[in-house]
Write a protein that holds these residues in place. Sequence first.
Motif, PDB file in Angstrom:
ATOM      1  N   ASP A 118      27.194  72.637 -91.911  1.00 22.54           N
ATOM      2  CA  ASP A 118      26.004  71.797 -92.009  1.00 22.54           C
ATOM      3  C   ASP A 118      26.115  70.568 -91.104  1.00 22.54           C
ATOM      4  O   ASP A 118      25.152  70.172 -90.443  1.00 22.54           O
ATOM      5  CB  ASP A 118      25.807  71.319 -93.453  1.00 22.54           C
ATOM      6  CG  ASP A 118      25.463  72.441 -94.402  1.00 22.54           C
ATOM      7  OD1 ASP A 118      25.147  73.547 -93.933  1.00 22.54           O
ATOM      8  OD2 ASP A 118      25.511  72.208 -95.627  1.00 22.54           O
ATOM      9  N   LEU A 119      27.286  69.961 -91.073  1.00 19.72           N
ATOM     10  CA  LEU A 119      27.476  68.727 -90.309  1.00 19.72           C
ATOM     11  C   LEU A 119      27.471  68.996 -88.809  1.00 19.72           C
ATOM     12  O   LEU A 119      26.837  68.259 -88.045  1.00 19.72           O
ATOM     13  CB  LEU A 119      28.782  68.055 -90.720  1.00 19.72           C
ATOM     14  CG  LEU A 119      28.884  67.676 -92.200  1.00 19.72           C
ATOM     15  CD1 LEU A 119      30.265  67.110 -92.504  1.00 19.72           C
ATOM     16  CD2 LEU A 119      27.810  66.670 -92.575  1.00 19.72           C
ATOM     17  N   PHE A 120      28.182  70.037 -88.389  1.00 18.74           N
ATOM     18  CA  PHE A 120      28.205  70.364 -86.967  1.00 18.74           C
ATOM     19  C   PHE A 120      26.816  70.773 -86.479  1.00 18.74           C
ATOM     20  O   PHE A 120      26.412  70.442 -85.355  1.00 18.74           O
ATOM     21  CB  PHE A 120      29.218  71.467 -86.689  1.00 18.74           C
ATOM     22  CG  PHE A 120      30.643  71.028 -86.856  1.00 18.74           C
ATOM     23  CD1 PHE A 120      31.231  70.165 -85.947  1.00 18.74           C
ATOM     24  CD2 PHE A 120      31.403  71.476 -87.923  1.00 18.74           C
ATOM     25  CE1 PHE A 120      32.550  69.750 -86.089  1.00 18.74           C
ATOM     26  CE2 PHE A 120      32.720  71.071 -88.082  1.00 18.74           C
ATOM     27  CZ  PHE A 120      33.299  70.202 -87.167  1.00 18.74           C
ATOM     28  N   GLU A 121      26.067  71.499 -87.316  1.00 18.85           N
ATOM     29  CA  GLU A 121      24.712  71.905 -86.916  1.00 18.85           C
ATOM     30  C   GLU A 121      23.775  70.704 -86.857  1.00 18.85           C
ATOM     31  O   GLU A 121      22.908  70.636 -85.983  1.00 18.85           O
ATOM     32  CB  GLU A 121      24.185  72.970 -87.876  1.00 18.85           C
ATOM     33  CG  GLU A 121      24.877  74.318 -87.680  1.00 18.85           C
ATOM     34  CD  GLU A 121      24.286  75.409 -88.551  1.00 18.85           C
ATOM     35  OE1 GLU A 121      23.649  75.060 -89.583  1.00 18.85           O
ATOM     36  OE2 GLU A 121      24.451  76.593 -88.220  1.00 18.85           O
ATOM     37  N   GLU A 122      23.931  69.746 -87.780  1.00 16.03           N
ATOM     38  CA  GLU A 122      23.130  68.526 -87.699  1.00 16.03           C
ATOM     39  C   GLU A 122      23.427  67.782 -86.402  1.00 16.03           C
ATOM     40  O   GLU A 122      22.511  67.264 -85.747  1.00 16.03           O
ATOM     41  CB  GLU A 122      23.448  67.612 -88.888  1.00 16.03           C
ATOM     42  CG  GLU A 122      22.779  68.007 -90.180  1.00 16.03           C
ATOM     43  CD  GLU A 122      23.079  67.023 -91.295  1.00 16.03           C
ATOM     44  OE1 GLU A 122      22.454  67.146 -92.363  1.00 16.03           O
ATOM     45  OE2 GLU A 122      23.934  66.121 -91.103  1.00 16.03           O
ATOM     46  N   ASN A 123      24.701  67.715 -86.046  1.00 14.80           N
ATOM     47  CA  ASN A 123      25.065  67.031 -84.802  1.00 14.80           C
ATOM     48  C   ASN A 123      24.358  67.641 -83.607  1.00 14.80           C
ATOM     49  O   ASN A 123      23.866  66.938 -82.718  1.00 14.80           O
ATOM     50  CB  ASN A 123      26.577  67.093 -84.589  1.00 14.80           C
ATOM     51  CG  ASN A 123      27.341  66.204 -85.555  1.00 14.80           C
ATOM     52  OD1 ASN A 123      26.762  65.423 -86.290  1.00 14.80           O
ATOM     53  ND2 ASN A 123      28.656  66.333 -85.554  1.00 14.80           N
TER      54      ASN A 123
END
Length: 501
Positions: A283-288
């Motif tokens: 989730d975090l890498f995709e948000e980035n």
Amino acid sequence: MGDKVTAREFTRADRREFRRKVQRCSDALERMLSEGRFVDDVEPFEPLLGMEIELNLVRADMSPAMVNVSALAAIDDDSVFQPELGQFNVEMNVRPGPLAGEATFELERGLRASLHLADARIREQDAALVMIGMLPTLELEHLDYGRITANPRYELLNQQIFAARGEDIELDVEGVALPGRDADVLRADTDSVAPEAACTSLQLHLRVAPDEFAAHWNTAQCLAGVQVATAANSPFLAGRALWHESRVPIFEQATDTRPPELRNQGVRPRVWFGERWIDSALDLFEENARYFPALLPELDEEDPLERLESGETPALSELQMHNGTIYRWNRPVYDHVDGDPHLRIENRVLPAGPTVLDMMANAALYYGVIRSLVDSGAALWERMPFEDARHNLAAGARYGMEAQVRWPGLGLVPVDELVLRHLLPLADAGLADFGLSAKARDRYLDVIEGRCRTRQTGAAWQRDQVVRREAAGENRRSALVGMLGDYVGHMREGDPVHTWV
């Protein structure tokens, strides 16, 4: 500050290709997670305490020493000490050690010895190391472009941030008034990211199995405000008394690529707490990738999906480079050692200092509470609105030990009361589960208890000392210099800050 870069100019084609490669890296990471490609999925691993410490350099008169290149040459240990953004900064990478038995004592002794040796070697440069969240003798004149360390990454980062923003960066912080004074205000424009160098931190690393990542990250977010409040050590900048932990607003503003119009539209800042709880590290890498344009679109020849198909571990270089230019307070990290990939949480909310023992205590509180809360299975974040976690970070940074935080089941509670009655027992239990001895647990958690009972953090001590000196007739500059000299003396003696007088 992240990985090195080699390119000095980036084309529009570079940016489009970098975006494509970041997406392929994300696709590769998703496959690795779904297929159980991480060694932590199948083998137990020993928990390790990992640290990075950013340090300031000062001269005998307590002014910033702009000598990090020559100081590092004198230290002559690039496996431990490395340059940082400002010419008055260096970074120390502490070799990870186990959180079991009394091994932390050896880590603590080694950390003291390394700092002592480095300090001795840089004396000929008329320089000394200071562990502090924000050097109180820094003035705005020390934070211009000419004070950035000569390094391609720093130069490019500065260039790209200002290209994205299109105008000077505004610093605007209203301080917390010293007793009997009006609140100080810092308002200034800057043409470089050098003010970021004023923010020197203790960064803690926690390696986490992929299926446990979300629980650990969410819990770390819940704890961030308490960490900042109990460890605050950054109350002064440019002669002003600002927040107890001024690193938080200064860091957020010094790297803000958004002009006011984009802020008004709700565009996310690059120094970011986040906006929701997560279900997976992905989730975090995709948000980035979804929210942030590339600042340093450095391209690698590797195709991550092809490498994965061949049975090898991809470096995910573009994903790592992009992730390194988004400054989450709890940052996800993908890495691999000897071909074995793993995930870490890089906890970035804490300031450096005041002493080695204080930093070890801050680490013990973090690791212990995280372990206890996650193992309980109670999912604290399911009972805490995300906005409460964000509120707690701001409150802890502004008011330090005087903060009140929102906590499930307790409502609005003084942070010292929360720690003494609820979190210290959790930390003790969590550290015991890691295997840390009772002697080690007592050594570090007693420091946190002492801070809460005296309500004296590094920030509180600094503020009190300046008030005393000014009441005795000193001006602000003289008070800050004298206070910092006393701080350095206490720091070298090594007694925890709650015992300082």
